[in-house]
Design an enzyme around this catalytic site. Structure first.
Site, PDB file in Angstrom:
ATOM      1  CB  SER A 425       9.195 130.025  71.359  1.00  0.00           C
ATOM      2  OG  SER A 425       9.530 130.225  69.998  1.00  0.00           O
ATOM      3  CG  HIS A 446       8.956 128.620  75.788  1.00  0.00           C
ATOM      4  ND1 HIS A 446       8.326 129.841  75.777  1.00  0.00           N
ATOM      5  CD2 HIS A 446      10.076 128.765  75.027  1.00  0.00           C
ATOM      6  CE1 HIS A 446       9.022 130.686  75.040  1.00  0.00           C
ATOM      7  NE2 HIS A 446      10.080 130.056  74.576  1.00  0.00           N
ATOM      8  CD  GLU A 458       5.658 131.071  78.262  1.00  0.00           C
ATOM      9  OE1 GLU A 458       4.943 132.080  78.383  1.00  0.00           O
ATOM     10  OE2 GLU A 458       6.088 130.680  77.165  1.00  0.00           O
ATOM     11  CG  ASN A 496       6.938 134.415  72.570  1.00  0.00           C
ATOM     12  OD1 ASN A 496       7.661 135.203  73.164  1.00  0.00           O
ATOM     13  ND2 ASN A 496       7.413 133.320  72.001  1.00  0.00           N
TER      14      ASN A 496
END
Length: 591
Positions: A425, A446, A458, A496
């Site tokens: 991540s 991800h 992702e 993120n």
């Protein structure tokens, strides 16, 4: 105790002002509405009558309640009428000099005890108050649109606002059925102060062509549970409004993350303001429409077909690894669950069995589907058993040295042409890829936790990833009923990279004693529709995990505003990591 402010004047009866007037009248208070001229006053009254008629049609009001409510509202164009009010709420356009001039006039007209409140969303309440001789009785009262359904009201104090005036306005908000939160006088206050920095970063991400607008919006909706993606939300708010708020925030903070992304200025200059103009980041059926239209796709080179994936290996035995195994097995793929020992692998399969059993108990899965999924999973304590699988997903500890060692081993073991994927991540996918002799076969995949429930994946391609490898993973996501979004190998990927600077901003806001943990969480949940406030989320994610991601983002982009908030570092150093330790930003009862 006598209710505060029996008579309230509302100056400026546009969409927001009219909504405030109706909300106040519904509480049984007299409302004096003031518009700029007779024509505007007639239109404003018609707006109020139409909105209350819709409320009756939707059964939010009875016809009798509407009649009584309208009897409490008078609308005119004489500002002097505001002198009869105990509280004046200003809702005129976001122009500092316009507001300062209005407050100077209200100060002259109204008795000394009258409280004057500005509805500004971005301008300095202090500078507005300075236009009066009563700054102690001036404050901000920021309602959210649409007023009838949004519960949040930010009560904004300056350094001179009297606590009594602020508490009276908070009491009024509670009497209107709203939830007041206390905020200091900083551009954007709480909700917009955190929201617009995030929206600005999303606009910059799109402008850099890092990801498509659809993928950015889908990532934040599916990865964070937000009601709207950031670019769709910018269109709803108005690109010009967002730029104005960001300009005000940058003026105060001088933080480059608040400097409006150039694309916002370009859209404004072109008249592409979002929904209200019919086009912004998206194109809509008509000005004011909420329905986007499909735009003609830009011609692109056809993506090659993906490689065939008939069997999958998953490395790891933790929660994420077990969840990914469940995703593949429920989709009908044979899965090798590879751990560092046979015991760990067997234990992970037992956890998988419990998860599937819970799905059966909740009616989400049949017993036959449970048994079929379990039968497809083979636990193994040796990575050498992965030799013949078509795709391997690594889900081990978030430690680059550990991952590189594993990828080096997989490179020796797994057959040529197999795809090697990492679930990292925050670490660079290319660093995993270069631990192998086949970096073209390595990609990021991800998943989000819990993997069986979260729809988002992702798909992270490096500069060396082969196009057919990307195609393979996109096709596999569709097969296992996940929503893939594509992005490059940059720290934080999409979710993120947008989420953690927002969380970091919230920590800074708290550290500056600008607002409390509870008020910040309440503001983001009620004002922005977020499923969790930032401090609730930080305690769930883990403050140590959050700090690590913040440091990775800062290291990659070297942006001063991305440096981890010192308060976050101090809490981690003290062992206050959130729910898992029983204490983070809040104390949590140990189970």
């Amino acid at each position: 105790m006598e209710r505060p402010f029996p008579t309230v004047a509302v100056v400026g009866l546009g969409t927001m002002g009219a909504g405030v007037a109706v909300a106040v009248a519904r509480s049984g208070r007299r409302v004096i509405g003031v518009e700029a001229g007779p024509t505007q006053a007639v239109r404003a009254l018609a707006r109020i009558e139409a909105s209350t008629a819709r409320a009756v049609a939707r059964e939010r009001l009875t016809a009798e309640e509407r009649t009584a409510l309208l009897a409490l509202i008078e609308v005119g164009d004489d500002l002097a009428a505001a002198a009869q009010a105990d509280l004046v709420i200003e809702e005129v356009p976001e122009d500092l000099e316009l507001k300062r001039g209005l407050f100077a006039e209200l100060d002259r007209i109204c008795p000394p005890e009258t409280v004057l409140a500005t509805g500004t969303t971005a301008l300095s309440v202090t500078r507005i108050a300075a236009a009066t001789a009563r700054p102690e009785r001036v404050l901000g009262v920021h309602f959210f649109n649409p007023v009838h359904s949004m519960k949040l009201v930010e009560v904004v104090r300056t350094v001179l606002t009297s606590p009594q005036a602020a508490e009276q306005v908070a009491e009024l908000a509670r009497d209107l059925g709203k939830e007041p939160v206390a905020a200091g006088d900083r551009a954007g206050f709480i909700a917009n102060g955190l929201l617009f920095a995030y929206l600005n970063q999303a606009a910059a991400m799109f402008e850099s062509r890092y990801a498509t607008r659809e993928d950015i919006d889908a990532a934040m909706r599916l990865g964070c549970g937000l009601p709207m993606g950031p670019l769709a939300l910018l269109d709803l708010i108005g690109v010009d409004t967002a730029r104005t708020v960001l300009e005000a925030m940058y003026e105060q903070s001088k933080d480059r993350l608040h400097a409006p992304a150039p694309i916002l200025g370009q859209l404004v200059a072109a008249g592409l303001l979002g929904r209200k103009s019919g086009r912004g980041f998206y194109t809509y059926e008509a000005p004011g429409s909420s329905t986007p239209v499909a735009e003609e796709a830009v011609a692109a080179e056809a993506r090659p077909a993906g490689r065939e994936v008939r069997s999958v290996g998953v490395c790891g035995s933790g929660t994420m690894a077990t969840g990914i195994v469940e995703v593949f097995a429920k989709a009908g793929l044979p899965v090798l669950l590879a751990a560092r020992s046979q015991e760990k692998a067997e234990r992970a399969k037992a956890q998988l069995a419990k998860s599937l059993e819970r799905s059966v108990a909740k009616g989400r899965l049949t017993e036959q589907a449970r048994d079929a999924a379990l039968a497809l999973v083979t636990p193994t304590g040796g990575y050498q058993d992965l030799a013949d699988v078509d795709l391997v997903v690594e889900a081990v500890a978030e430690d680059l040295a550990v991952k590189r060692e594993l990828f080096t081993a997989l490179d020796r073991i797994v057959k040529p042409g197999a795809v090697l994927a990492t679930t990292t991540s925050s670490l660079p996918v290319i660093s995993c890829a270069t631990a192998t002799s086949r970096p073209q076969d390595v990609i990021g995949m991800h998943f989000f936790n819990p993997a069986p429930a979260m729809k988002l994946v992702e798909v992270v391609s490096t500069v060396l990833t082969a196009e057919d490898v990307t195609a393979t993973v996109l096709e596999l996501c569709a097969k296992v009923r996940k929503h893939p979004v594509e992005c490059g190998d940059r720290a934080g990927f999409i979710v993120n990279a947008l989420l953690f600077p927002y969380l970091n901003d919230a920590v800074r806001m708290l550290a500056e004693h600008y607002a409390t943990v509870d008020d910040i969480d309440t503001a983001m949940k009620l004002g922005c529709g977020y499923p969790m406030g930032p401090f609730e989320l930080l305690d769930v994610v883990g403050l140590d995990v959050s700090l690590t991601i913040e440091k990775v983002l800062h290291q990659e982009f070297r942006e001063p505003g991305l440096a981890a908030a010192p308060l976050l570092e101090h809490l981690v150093a003290a062992g206050c990591l959130g729910r898992k330790t029983g204490r983070g930003f809040r104390d949590h009862a140990r189970r």
